[in-house]
Write an enzyme that holds these catalytic residues in place. Sequence first.
Site, mmCIF file in Angstrom:
data_model
loop_
_atom_site.group_PDB
_atom_site.id
_atom_site.type_symbol
_atom_site.label_atom_id
_atom_site.label_comp_id
_atom_site.label_asym_id
_atom_site.label_seq_id
_atom_site.Cartn_x
_atom_site.Cartn_y
_atom_site.Cartn_z
ATOM 1 N N GLU A 145 0.723 -1.096 -0.029
ATOM 2 C CA GLU A 145 0.137 -0.003 -0.073
ATOM 3 C C GLU A 145 0.944 1.102 0.125
ATOM 4 O OE1 GLU A 145 -3.653 -0.796 2.792
ATOM 5 O OE2 GLU A 145 -1.686 -1.184 3.782
ATOM 6 N N LYS A 147 2.452 4.533 1.381
ATOM 7 C CA LYS A 147 2.780 4.949 2.821
ATOM 8 C C LYS A 147 2.325 6.556 3.001
ATOM 9 C CE LYS A 147 6.249 5.368 6.566
ATOM 10 N NZ LYS A 147 5.975 6.864 6.902
ATOM 11 N N ASP A 149 1.516 10.214 3.961
ATOM 12 C CA ASP A 149 2.242 11.238 4.498
ATOM 13 C C ASP A 149 1.315 12.124 5.494
ATOM 14 O OD1 ASP A 149 4.130 12.601 5.699
ATOM 15 O OD2 ASP A 149 4.651 13.961 4.022
ATOM 16 N N TYR A 256 -7.088 1.504 6.649
ATOM 17 C CA TYR A 256 -6.432 0.105 6.108
ATOM 18 C C TYR A 256 -6.130 -0.814 7.039
ATOM 19 C CZ TYR A 256 -2.710 3.291 8.253
ATOM 20 O OH TYR A 256 -1.970 4.116 9.257
ATOM 21 N N LYS A 347 11.053 3.323 1.993
ATOM 22 C CA LYS A 347 10.883 4.586 1.880
ATOM 23 C C LYS A 347 11.332 5.127 0.285
ATOM 24 C CE LYS A 347 9.780 7.466 4.478
ATOM 25 N NZ LYS A 347 10.699 7.827 5.618
ATOM 26 N N CYS A 438 23.562 37.984 18.746
ATOM 27 C CA CYS A 438 22.312 37.599 18.725
ATOM 28 C C CYS A 438 21.470 38.789 17.947
ATOM 29 C CB CYS A 438 21.938 37.356 20.154
ATOM 30 S SG CYS A 438 20.057 36.839 20.421
ATOM 31 N N CYS A 454 23.070 31.934 21.247
ATOM 32 C CA CYS A 454 23.283 33.248 22.065
ATOM 33 C C CYS A 454 23.376 33.192 23.512
ATOM 34 C CB CYS A 454 21.813 33.822 22.065
ATOM 35 S SG CYS A 454 21.309 35.229 22.889
ATOM 36 N N CYS A 460 17.379 37.145 26.934
ATOM 37 C CA CYS A 460 17.354 37.280 25.808
ATOM 38 C C CYS A 460 15.536 37.169 25.347
ATOM 39 C CB CYS A 460 18.050 36.288 24.598
ATOM 40 S SG CYS A 460 17.456 36.324 23.114
#
Length: 710
Positions: A145, A147, A149, A256, A347, A438, A454, A460
Site C-alpha cells: 500500500e 505510505k 504522509d 487500512y 521509503k 544575537c 546566544c 534574551c
Amino acid sequence: MTDAAGLDAEELRFADPDNPYLVEPDTDFAPVDSLPSEAAAEEAALLRAAVREHDFRYYAENEPLIADRTYDALFARLEELEEAFDLNVDGSPTQQVGGTTLDELRTVEHVRPMLSIDQSGEAEDVRDFDARVRGEVGDVEYVCEPKFDGLSVELVYEDGVYERAATRGDGREGDDVTEQVRTIPSVPHRLGGDPPAFLAIRGEVHIPRDAFQRHNRERVERGEEPFANPRNAAAGTLRQLDIEAVARRPLDCYCYDILGWEDGGRDAPATQWEELSILADFGLKTNERAELVDDIEEAIEYRDRLMAEREELNYEIDGVVVKVNDVAKCEQLGTTSRSSRWTFAYKFPARAEVTRVEDVVVQVGRTGRLTPVALLDPVDVGGVTVSRATLHNPDEIESLGVNVGDVVRVKRAGDVIPQVAEVVESNSDEPYPFPDTCPVCGSEVERDGPLAYCTGGLTCEAQAERAVQHYASRGGLDIEGLGEESVEQLREAGLVESLPDLYRLPDRREELASLEGWGETSADNLLAEIEASREPPLAEFLAALGIPSVGGATARNLAQHFGSLDAVRTAGEDELAEVADIGPTVARTVREFFANEENAAVIDELLEFVTPQEAETVDGAGDELAGLTFVFTGALSVPRSEAEELVQRHGGNATGSVSGNTDYLVAGEDPGASKRDDADANEVLVVEEDEFAALLAERGLEWPPEDDEE
C-alpha cells in the site's frame, strides 16, 4: 449518466437500489407544512440513506451519481425535515459539521497499540525483512500500500455507529479527536453493509494535494502564513479545539487496518487483503492503489512503479508499506515494544527542486540555539509550495557556500522538512556572513562545534518568550490558559517579559482582564493556575526551566539524585555525570545552563515567588521487584507514570504492552479490553489495584506512593 436500472445492489453501501434519491432525483419537494409526520419520517430516512451513499460515491470512490447542485438540494431538504419534525438521529449526515468548541483534548487508550513501522530506503533491507519473515513463518504473500504522509488515527464504531477517534499519540494513548474527525466527509457516521458489533480501525488523515494548494492560496490571499506541507496542516487541524474551524479544512481519511473486531461468533477477516475489502464494503475509504503480491521482489517492483507514478497521485506519500497478508502469521510474528514485526516501510528518496535564495534570517530557539533559515522564491517541491528552508547551522552555510541571491536545490529531508541541499548557481563571492551577536538581544554568539548559541540566556527576549511557553506547557508546570498565543499576547501587552513576571500578574489583574478575548473570569482562572504553581515538585520545576537536553525523565533523575534545587545548581560536571541516563555531554550542558550569569539572575528572581519542593533522594534502585514485569491499564488512584516510576525504582520493569514476558497486568478503572485479551492469551495474571497494593506490601513497599506534599 447512470440510470436507476444500472445500479447494482451489491455496489451500494448505504441505500437500497429503489431509493428515489439515488439517480436523477426529483428535487421539487412538497411543502414541509403539508406533510404528515409519518411521511416526513419516511422521506427523511430515504434521504439519509441516499446522502450517505452519495458521500461514499463522491469521497471514497470518486464516482458521483449526481451533480453537486442536486446533492445540495437533497442535503438541504433533509436538514429542513429534521428541524421541522424534530427528526434528529444519531449518525445523520447533517451532523457532520458541528459548531462546538472544546475546552481541551482528553487522552484515551487505544483498543490495540498503534505501533510504528520499521523502515528503510534500501532494497537489501527490505529483502532482509522478507528473509526473517520466511525464516519464522514460511512462505508468505504481501499486501502493498502507499505510505501516506499524514496523521494516524484510530476510529471506533459500535453497532455500526461512529463512536470516537483518537490520534496515535505515544502508540498506547492518544488525543481524543472524536469531534474533529466527525467533520471529515469520507468518515461515515454510520457504516453500511453488515459491520460487527464493535470495530476499531486504523486510518490516515491527510489533506489531498489539490485541496491543500487551494487552501494555501486562500490563506495567502487573506494575508495569512501558508502551511509548510499537507501533513503539518492535517496534524494541526486535528488538534484544533474550534470544530467549525476544523470543518473548514479539507481533511480526508484512508482506512487500512482493523485494530479491534468483536461480533459474537463471526470471525474477523483472515487476511490483510480481506480486511481492505470488508472495510470498503462498510463504506470506509480504502486506497485503490493497494496490491496483493506473491513475493518480496514483486513488492519491490510495486514500490518502484509507485515512485515513478508518485506525481500523478492526489495525496502525499513517502514510500510504500509491505505487510504480511495472513493475519495468523502476523500474530505469530508478533511485535517489538515499538513496531510490528510483520510490516515494513520501503521509503522513497527525498525530492529535490531548484529555486533562488531571497534572504537569510537567523532564528533564536528556546535554548538560545541560532538556526539560519533561507527565505526562498516559492517553489513546488513534491506538490508542496516551499517558501523557506533550513540551513541548519554556520558550518552548513560554509560547507554549502550559500548566500542571498544564489540558486539552490531544495529537498525535503525525511520528505517533510525543507532544507537546502546544494548551490546550483552562485551569485555571490562568499558565503552568508553568520552574525557574531544575537539578532534579538545583541548578546555575544558562542560556538559549540558546528552550532551557535546566544549567550543572553533567559534575558534574551526570544528565549524568554519561548521559556515562558515551555514553563507553562504540559512538559513544564502545566499552567492552563498559557498557550503560545496567550504568552505572545501577554508579552505584546508588556505584562510578561520574563518568567518572574508571571507571578507579578496578580498586581496587574485589571490590565489582564481588559485584554481582547479575556475578561474577569479568564483572568481569575489564569491567576488561580499561576498561584497553584508556586510550590512545584522539584522534578517538574527542573523540567519547566527548559534546560537543554533535560526532559521530564532526566529531570526526575536529577531530582531523585540530588534532592534539592541548590544541590543541582551547584553540582559539578563529574557529579552530574553520575546521574542515571546523564552522560558527559548532558552534564556539561546542565552545568553551563546554571553557570550562565543571566540564567542565574532570572532563576534567583523566580525563587522569590516559587519554592520547589525537595525530592526524596534515591541512592540506587532497590531490588524488591527485581525480575518482575508489570503492565498498567485503566485509571489508577495515582497517575500511571508514578506507578511505573515506583516499579522501576525498585528493580522491576514497567512496559506498555502485554507479552509472554509480562508477570502482572494491573487493571484500574475502565481498563483497555485489548490488554486484558493479551493477558488471557499469554496467561498473564490480571490484578486489581488493591491486589497490586497487597503484592507491594508483601515486599515492604507502600501503595499509593507517599505524597511529598502531605
